[in-house]
Write a protein that holds these residues in place. Sequence first.
Motif, PDB file in Angstrom:
ATOM      1  N   ALA A  66     -13.411   9.618  22.795  1.00  0.00           N
ATOM      2  CA  ALA A  66     -12.916   9.505  21.414  1.00  0.00           C
ATOM      3  C   ALA A  66     -14.069   9.709  20.427  1.00  0.00           C
ATOM      4  O   ALA A  66     -14.223   8.957  19.465  1.00  0.00           O
ATOM      5  N   ASP A  88     -14.637   3.242  22.215  1.00  0.00           N
ATOM      6  CA  ASP A  88     -13.831   2.323  21.408  1.00  0.00           C
ATOM      7  C   ASP A  88     -12.438   2.949  21.415  1.00  0.00           C
ATOM      8  O   ASP A  88     -12.054   3.666  20.494  1.00  0.00           O
ATOM      9  N   PRO A 103      -8.898   4.228  21.065  1.00  0.00           N
ATOM     10  CA  PRO A 103      -7.848   4.014  20.058  1.00  0.00           C
ATOM     11  C   PRO A 103      -6.452   3.956  20.644  1.00  0.00           C
ATOM     12  O   PRO A 103      -5.514   3.516  19.978  1.00  0.00           O
ATOM     13  N   TYR A 131      -4.297  10.637  15.628  1.00  0.00           N
ATOM     14  CA  TYR A 131      -4.768  11.198  14.364  1.00  0.00           C
ATOM     15  C   TYR A 131      -3.797  12.283  13.911  1.00  0.00           C
ATOM     16  O   TYR A 131      -3.511  13.226  14.654  1.00  0.00           O
ATOM     17  N   THR A 177     -13.230   7.623  17.126  1.00  0.00           N
ATOM     18  CA  THR A 177     -13.715   6.271  16.851  1.00  0.00           C
ATOM     19  C   THR A 177     -15.231   6.155  16.998  1.00  0.00           C
ATOM     20  O   THR A 177     -15.806   5.156  16.582  1.00  0.00           O
TER      21      THR A 177
END
Length: 363
Positions: A83, A303, A305, A313, A321
């Motif tokens: 990510a 991290d 999402p 998105y 992220t």
Amino acid sequence: MLIAPRIVFANVETDRRFVFIIQRGAADGLNTIIPYADPAYRTLRGSLAIDNPIKLDGTFGLHPSLTGLGKLHQHQQALFVHAVASPYRERSHFDGQNVLESGGSSPYERKDGWLNRLVGMLPKSRGEAIAFAPTIPLALRGQADVTSYAPSALPEAPDELMMRVGKLYDADEQLHALWSSAIETRALGAVNAQRKDAASVGRTAAGFLSKADGPRVAMIETSGWDTHSGQQGWLANQFRALDALIDALHVGLGDIWKDTTVLVATEFGRTVAVNGTGGTDHGTASAAMIAGGAVNGGRVLADWPGLSTGALYQGRDLAPTLDLDALIAVTAAETFGLDPEETMRTLFAGGRFDPAISDIVRK
């Protein structure tokens, strides 16, 4: 399946080696580092879902064609980042690659490249930068001097002829220096440089980087990552080639591998959902990979999402992220013992140091 990969080198005064591999065409991060435990993964991926990933932890797995990287992960010499994205949020290959290579916050904002600026931060060696490519990619353009070297498709010239030509230039101060430099580079490139398969590219790069007086920084360009159709089989071949390239670097560098960092990144990711032709379209966040004996590996940095509809998105892409610019800056800084915040400011426009990204490279 890597289309004419090219290598670019820069020489600096250090025992560390840093290799940047760019995946031109927007590599699919969801098929590189597979979030097999995400509840929405199989539904959204459909025919592109990977059933047998190389498990990295309880959430993520590696594409099964990346067996060499999987072994490096087991030996704590590979780190995977998910990510992650540059500041670019559109979907043009040209603009996205420009942002990634220049270190700008928008396309064509900067004229030089972050890798050239990194070379400028390091103590200069006796030699100038060397480009093993017909042209210099943007990432290595800038104030640091770079000369190019590309292997010829013509038959190898006999040593006797080379010596006779050299004698013609002995009395010419400018031509003698240029000829001597070319001969040194030719000697460094003696590793079967004319072949274009990925393993040969890795061996050639290792041949340059392993020389005591050779370059210390390299960029390798790979292409063929734009998988709008027939992605499953094509990407498997792409990953096998990339894996072979990194494995050849690993083997070719020998003991020097312990001081080496290899960073693999792409300009942006691809859509989460499969399209109507068995491929994916241009997206946003993707995955990055860092390998080498100097790497503090054996883990996945993310991290995450999630892939639920509300988490995507613009309702279609993996949400970014983690900052790719920060990842590059910290990786480079830790490799060469530089201050991470200063490195971030130097390499990237409006760069923001992210303390969540650290301990990439062993001290």
